[in-house]
Design a protein around this motif. Structure first.
Motif, PDB file in Angstrom:
ATOM      1  N   GLU A 399       0.808  -1.218   0.000  1.00  0.00           N
ATOM      2  CA  GLU A 399       0.000   0.000   0.000  1.00  0.00           C
ATOM      3  C   GLU A 399       0.837   1.263   0.000  1.00  0.00           C
ATOM      4  OE1 GLU A 399      -3.227   1.757   3.158  1.00  0.00           O
ATOM      5  OE2 GLU A 399      -3.573  -0.271   2.386  1.00  0.00           O
ATOM      6  N   SER A 400       2.010   1.213   0.621  1.00  0.00           N
ATOM      7  CA  SER A 400       2.848   2.405   0.729  1.00  0.00           C
ATOM      8  C   SER A 400       3.870   2.530  -0.404  1.00  0.00           C
ATOM      9  CB  SER A 400       3.591   2.404   2.065  1.00  0.00           C
ATOM     10  OG  SER A 400       4.435   1.260   2.162  1.00  0.00           O
ATOM     11  N   SER A 401       3.905   1.576  -1.321  1.00  0.00           N
ATOM     12  CA  SER A 401       4.904   1.620  -2.396  1.00  0.00           C
ATOM     13  C   SER A 401       4.656   2.762  -3.371  1.00  0.00           C
ATOM     14  CB  SER A 401       4.928   0.289  -3.156  1.00  0.00           C
ATOM     15  OG  SER A 401       5.484  -0.719  -2.354  1.00  0.00           O
ATOM     16  N   THR A 402       3.381   3.112  -3.560  1.00  0.00           N
ATOM     17  CA  THR A 402       2.986   4.273  -4.350  1.00  0.00           C
ATOM     18  C   THR A 402       1.916   5.014  -3.563  1.00  0.00           C
ATOM     19  OG1 THR A 402       1.139   3.230  -5.524  1.00  0.00           O
ATOM     20  CG2 THR A 402       3.356   2.924  -6.478  1.00  0.00           C
ATOM     21  N   PRO A 403       1.609   6.258  -3.920  1.00  0.00           N
ATOM     22  CA  PRO A 403       0.527   6.952  -3.216  1.00  0.00           C
ATOM     23  C   PRO A 403      -0.828   6.265  -3.352  1.00  0.00           C
ATOM     24  CG  PRO A 403       1.915   8.531  -4.374  1.00  0.00           C
ATOM     25  CD  PRO A 403       2.350   7.160  -4.820  1.00  0.00           C
ATOM     26  N   PHE A 404      -1.042   5.533  -4.447  1.00  0.00           N
ATOM     27  CA  PHE A 404      -2.294   4.807  -4.668  1.00  0.00           C
ATOM     28  C   PHE A 404      -2.385   3.652  -3.673  1.00  0.00           C
ATOM     29  CE2 PHE A 404      -4.844   1.463  -6.540  1.00  0.00           C
ATOM     30  CZ  PHE A 404      -5.903   2.132  -7.121  1.00  0.00           C
ATOM     31  N   PRO A 405      -3.354   3.695  -2.731  1.00  0.00           N
ATOM     32  CA  PRO A 405      -3.316   2.755  -1.605  1.00  0.00           C
ATOM     33  C   PRO A 405      -4.300   1.589  -1.686  1.00  0.00           C
ATOM     34  CG  PRO A 405      -4.765   4.556  -1.062  1.00  0.00           C
ATOM     35  CD  PRO A 405      -4.338   4.762  -2.510  1.00  0.00           C
ATOM     36  N   HIS A 406      -5.120   1.541  -2.728  1.00  0.00           N
ATOM     37  CA  HIS A 406      -6.239   0.592  -2.757  1.00  0.00           C
ATOM     38  C   HIS A 406      -5.750  -0.753  -3.288  1.00  0.00           C
ATOM     39  CE1 HIS A 406      -8.248   4.438  -2.303  1.00  0.00           C
ATOM     40  NE2 HIS A 406      -7.755   4.812  -3.468  1.00  0.00           N
ATOM     41  N   ARG A 407      -5.124  -1.511  -2.439  1.00  0.00           N
ATOM     42  CA  ARG A 407      -4.381  -2.709  -2.858  1.00  0.00           C
ATOM     43  C   ARG A 407      -4.957  -3.981  -2.229  1.00  0.00           C
ATOM     44  NH1 ARG A 407      -0.803  -1.327  -7.098  1.00  0.00           N
ATOM     45  NH2 ARG A 407       0.172   0.676  -6.684  1.00  0.00           N
TER      46      ARG A 407
END
Length: 517
Positions: A399-407
């Motif tokens: 979730e923290s690897s990119t700003p997009f958190p919907h994982r």
């Protein structure tokens, strides 16, 4: 077919503002930007240019605050000059690539603000390197132009991004970017290798010189928060020579409620080569699919994994190349690969306004609720729902690897949309339907926060409040945590690093994190 659109307005300026705007024009000229690339409101080309990529005509009305100028740069130095001249003369800049921002914030303002639109449509080169399976694509290019260039270069390379071919690269990548290859290869931002950014100081930065935090932030942290991204280097992905698509409508009388209920658990757990989305409108659920393989390979997967879609058989299979599937899925069976290069807004598209918002679902919605949903979709002036499954590679990225958190844990995304004829309605009834339906869905979707997808931007989720000429971090948290969850604070820290004065801002741009006292 889903329709997309944009906006315009009329602004009066004070004498002091006029002085600063004159200084802005003089600065642009002195910086070497040719006059033919700068358009004032009095220019005959101003309105056609502004309207050219407005995708939501509800914003093209006299009451909307429109830009004072439009600058159409043709190289990086023009962008640098526009930013520096803007800062020196108190002229804010809004950046437009494709114009699909659902709230039109790339070319209009909610408030009486004097600003210039930096229209990147002249910066649209795509350079494909088949030897390294990479490409450089400018932010002003469209998804269609990127796909077309990749397809022309190779029939076994593709790129995982959105469906609509007129969406601009800059905005799409800035918010995440997902489409039919989501489960196999993740989002567009998961495949970005490098970028070129002009920051608020006018510096031209690469991945190395902007630093790891800024590079992290621009890949999904929202458009127009950290600077102007001019171009992106992306990793192209492998696609087979033959893919299979199908579109299968199931009506409520045929048992659509049961099939959609089951789809919620099946679609996120299918092999990652198979993506099945659902468009639910009125009393019909349309199952739209892309399979990275032949029909012969798809048939046993469907019969074993999704037997509830019992109508599916070989007659629904359409085999083609990946690049042929892109226009087929979005534009329909009569479309061609060359249609991907059409950037214009058609008269038919421009006749419909719309309202949209989004949700994420982490627990399957019960069947009885789906029965109620279908009843609501049958109401007069009702909208539609688009359900996109997650899982597989989209969920494998932390979730923290990119700003997009919907994982991990997300079953699917919901997009709600409602349209109306601009000739016969102001959209108030349709907008109310969306808001009421969104309220109804609250118990059945994600919570704490209730998640939303930034590229389906919705100002109903919250707006920035400017305090002391800087957007409030606390006010931004209201909408920011919905889009970015726990990544919002880190984004604000990056904003404070790269643009502490909040020069690049709009109603939903990332505010700078205040320095602790």
């Amino acid at each position: 077919m889903i329709v997309f659109t944009l906006l315009c307005s009329y602004a009066s300026i004070s004498s002091s503002q006029a002085t600063s705007s004159d200084g802005f024009l003089q600065c642009l000229s002195a910086s070497g930007i040719p006059s033919q690339l700068v358009f004032t409101q009095s220019s005959p080309s101003f309105t056609p240019l502004l309207k050219s990529s407005i995708r939501n005509p509800k914003f093209f009305t006299p009451s909307i605050v429109r830009p004072l100028y439009i600058v159409t740069p043709t190289n990086a130095s023009h962008v640098q000059a526009a930013v520096l001249c803007g800062r020196r003369n108190g002229m804010r800049i809004r950046v437009r690539s494709g114009g699909h921002d659902y709230e039109g914030l790339s070319y209009r303002s909610e408030h009486a603000e004097v600003f210039t639109v930096l229209d990147l449509s002249n910066l649209r080169a795509v350079r494909v390197d088949t030897q390294t399976s990479t490409a450089w694509v400018d932010s002003g290019a469209t998804l269609g132009e990127l796909y077309y260039a990749v397809g022309k270069a190779s029939n076994v390379l593709g790129f995982p991004a959105g469906l609509c071919p007129t969406v601009g690269i800059g905005g799409h990548f800035s918010g995440g970017g997902f489409g039919m290859l989501l489960r196999k290869y993740g989002l567009a931002i998961d495949n970005v290798l490098d970028a070129v950014l002009v920051d608020a100081r006018g510096r031209l930065l690469s991945k190395t010189t902007m630093g790891s935090d800024v590079f992290w932030a621009i890949r999904g942290g929202g458009g127009e928060s950290f600077g102007v991204v001019l171009s992106w280097q992306v990793r192209l992905v492998a696609v087979p020579p033959t893919v299979t698509v199908f579109n299968l409508p199931v009506s409520a009388s045929q048992g659509a409620v049961d099939v959609v209920t089951r789809w919620q658990q099946v679609a996120p757990a299918l092999p990652d080569d198979l993506f099945i989305r659902v468009l639910v409108q009125q009393q019909t659920a349309n199952f739209q699919s892309l399979f990275l393989g032949t029909c012969d390979a798809l048939l046993p997967v469907m019969s074993s994994r999704f037997p509830e879609l019992r109508w599916f058989n070989r007659s629904f299979c359409k085999e083609m190349t990946w690049i042929q599937s892109v226009p087929y899925i979005y534009l329909g069976s009569g479309s061609t690969v060359e249609d991907l290069l059409n950037r214009t807004t058609s008269a038919a598209v421009f006749s419909s306004g719309y309202k949209a918002t989004s949700d994420y679902v982490r627990q399957a919605i019960p069947r009885d609720v789906w029965a109620t949903i279908f009843a609501k979709l049958a109401q007069p002036n009702a909208g539609l729902m688009i359900l996109d499954p997650y899982g597989a590679q989209a969920a494998a990225v932390p979730e923290s690897s990119t700003p997009f958190p919907h994982r991990a844990g997300v079953l699917y995304n919901i997009q709600y949309m409602n349209f109306w004829s601009m000739a016969g309605s102001d959209g108030s009834v349709q907008t109310k339907w969306i808001r009421d339906f969104y309220a109804f869905m609250a118990p059945y979707v994600s919570s704490n926060p209730r998640e939303a997808y930034f590229n389906y931007r919705d100002l109903d989720l919250g707006e920035n409040v400017v305090v002391g000429n800087v957007s409030s971090y606390q006010a931004g948290m209201v909408w920011g945590q919905k889009y970015f969850r726990g990544n919002y604070q880190r984004l604000a820290m990056v904003k404070a690093e790269i643009d502490p004065d909040d020069y690049f801002r709009n109603e939903q741009s990332i505010p700078p994190l205040p320095k602790s006292k």
